[in-house]
Write an enzyme that holds these catalytic residues in place. Structure first.
Site, PDB file in Angstrom:
ATOM      1  N   CYS A   1       6.797  -5.072  15.493  1.00 49.41           N
ATOM      2  CA  CYS A   1       6.288  -4.116  16.492  1.00 49.41           C
ATOM      3  C   CYS A   1       4.859  -4.489  16.853  1.00 49.41           C
ATOM      4  CB  CYS A   1       6.330  -2.688  15.951  1.00 49.41           C
ATOM      5  SG  CYS A   1       8.006  -2.147  15.570  1.00 49.41           S
TER       6      CYS A   1
ATOM      7  N   CYS B   1      -0.777   6.046  10.021  1.00 48.22           N
ATOM      8  CA  CYS B   1       0.447   5.336  10.432  1.00 48.22           C
ATOM      9  C   CYS B   1       0.109   3.996  11.070  1.00 48.22           C
ATOM     10  CB  CYS B   1       1.208   6.136  11.486  1.00 48.22           C
ATOM     11  SG  CYS B   1       1.783   7.694  10.906  1.00 48.22           S
TER      12      CYS B   1
ATOM     13  N   CYS C   1       1.569  -2.583  15.270  1.00 48.41           N
ATOM     14  CA  CYS C   1       1.572  -2.190  13.856  1.00 48.41           C
ATOM     15  C   CYS C   1       0.954  -3.262  12.956  1.00 48.41           C
ATOM     16  CB  CYS C   1       3.012  -1.925  13.416  1.00 48.41           C
ATOM     17  SG  CYS C   1       3.142  -1.374  11.706  1.00 48.41           S
TER      18      CYS C   1
ATOM     19  N   CYS D   1       3.441   8.566   0.992  1.00 49.54           N
ATOM     20  CA  CYS D   1       4.071   7.647   1.939  1.00 49.54           C
ATOM     21  C   CYS D   1       4.162   6.307   1.227  1.00 49.54           C
ATOM     22  CB  CYS D   1       3.199   7.560   3.189  1.00 49.54           C
ATOM     23  SG  CYS D   1       3.749   6.337   4.368  1.00 49.54           S
TER      24      CYS D   1
ATOM     25  N   GLU E   1       0.824  -1.205   0.000  1.00 50.17           N
ATOM     26  CA  GLU E   1       0.000   0.000   0.000  1.00 50.17           C
ATOM     27  C   GLU E   1       0.863   1.262   0.000  1.00 50.17           C
ATOM     28  OE1 GLU E   1      -4.212  -1.132   1.928  1.00 50.17           O
ATOM     29  OE2 GLU E   1      -2.676  -0.787   3.435  1.00 50.17           O
TER      30      GLU E   1
ATOM     31  N   CYS F   1       6.671  -6.977   6.845  1.00 48.52           N
ATOM     32  CA  CYS F   1       7.760  -6.473   7.678  1.00 48.52           C
ATOM     33  C   CYS F   1       8.115  -7.544   8.688  1.00 48.52           C
ATOM     34  CB  CYS F   1       7.286  -5.213   8.413  1.00 48.52           C
ATOM     35  SG  CYS F   1       8.570  -4.395   9.390  1.00 48.52           S
TER      36      CYS F   1
END
Ligand code: SAH
Length: 343
Positions: free
Chosen positions: A120, A337, A123, A109, A96, A116
């Site tokens: 975290c 975010c 997230c 962004c 995205e 990933c």
């Protein structure tokens, strides 16, 4: 995009020097490489669009390379003007990107990895781990496709989408060099921000390689204990070592670092947390960007209440630590975010 493209190489991954080797390999003059670079970095979707390039070169390129732009699978628009695209590359990998409108201009962004592996705990991008790194050309494709879609210029780029850019250092560096190149897109390094969860060796390398590109560091905690609960990377790199590396970065480059701090209800948002954070960050080129945590449905955490956000900000200000509260764009379409995902 023709799905046969998965067998081909992405032309956006080559800098002018590499392109001139490619072009001379096809028996053409070097100046043709500059023409091709100029065209592809404008976002053409077929080599046929290169009207001043000989047909023979177009067909040679077409056999080995594709023009690099991803397909748009879904496109969502928020009432605040934010647009989120789910892109697909020829091998069906999806990522995205988010387009945002600010007073100072348009910004994108972009993702640097599909998924990933940093893990975290708050997230969405980390759900299901890392699928693969993106190439330089694929990152460039995210930008160019968004320009095509919106018909608008983009002069600010943040590498804060899915993925850890410093876990894909070589391709991210290559992307920065190619998109900065004056013979093509020519974006200023000062208009680019790279955000990391804090890989210390890469921060050191980045200070040398790209002293003009803005660096953001996701800190999210005032000490090692809290950070370790939120971010597995904190077990590899200690809090104080990270702060020291960041100070060193500011000394070497003369540039400030933005520390991102997602405020999580009852986890890192107390007055003590704010005081402790201020102690670490006062007196040097540090700036704090507070982001009230955006909700991720699979995760247990909640964003801080608005009075806790104000209290946290006020304590940093009282301690002379520069601080802003990030305006959240695109949360209605899960484009804020930490909300970018593949699944
Ligand atoms: N891997 C890089 C860049 C991607 S994340 C990094 O860690 O910096 C972009 C920013 O969004 C990071 O600061 C990240 O910690 C933050 N973030 C992740 N999940 C979030 C959430 N649910 N709410 C608010 N910010 C979040």
């Amino acid at each position: 995009m023709n799905k046969e493209s998965y067998k081909k190489k992405n032309i956006l991954s080559y800098d002018p020097k590499e392109l001139s080797e490619i072009v001379s390999g096809f028996g053409e003059k070097a100046f043709r490489a500059r023409q091709v670079f100029g065209w592809v970095t404008k976002g053409i979707e077929s080599f046929e669009e290169m009207t001043n390039v000989p047909a023979k070169l177009i067909s040679s390129l077409d056999q080995v390379y594709y023009t690099g732009l991803p397909d748009i699978i879904t496109e969502q628009r928020d009432k605040d003007g934010t647009i989120k695209c789910l892109y697909e590359f020829p091998d069906f990998t999806r990522v995205e990107s988010v387009f945002m409108r600010y007073k100072y201009g348009n910004s994108i962004c972009i993702s640097s990895q599909a998924g990933c592996r940093m893990g975290c705990s708050f997230c969405a991008s980390t759900l299901n781990g890392l699928e693969r790194n993106l190439t330089a050309g694929e990152m460039f494709g995210e930008v160019l496709k968004m320009i095509k879609l919106t018909g608008e210029d983009i002069r600010h780029i943040v590498i804060m989408g899915m993925g850890e850019p410093f876990d894909n250092y070589d391709e991210v560096s290559k992307f920065l060099r190619i998109i900065h190149d004056k013979a093509g897109y020519g974006i200023s390094y000062r208009n680019i921000t790279v955000s990391t969860c804090g890989l210390i060796p890469a921060i050191k390398r980045f200070a040398k390689d790209f002293p003009q590109v803005n660096l953001a560091v996701s800190l999210h905690a005032p000490n090692n204990n809290t950070r370790r609960k939120l971010m597995p990377i904190a077990s590899s790199y200690q809090y104080n070592e990270l702060i020291d590396a960041c100070k060193e970065y500011t000394k070497q480059t003369g540039r400030r670092i933005t520390f991102e701090y997602a405020l999580i209800h009852g986890v890192n948002d107390s007055t003590e947390d704010a005081e402790e954070l201020a102690k670490h960050l006062k007196g040097w080129l540090a700036h704090v960007n507070l982001i009230p945590l955006n909700k991720v449905k699979e995760k247990k955490y909640e964003g801080s209440r608005s009075n806790a956000v104000v209290r946290f900000r006020d304590i940093l200000e009282k301690n002379n630590v520069p601080v802003t509260v990030r305006r959240t764009l695109g949360s209605d379409i899960d484009a804020a975010c930490g909300q970018l995902r593949r699944i």
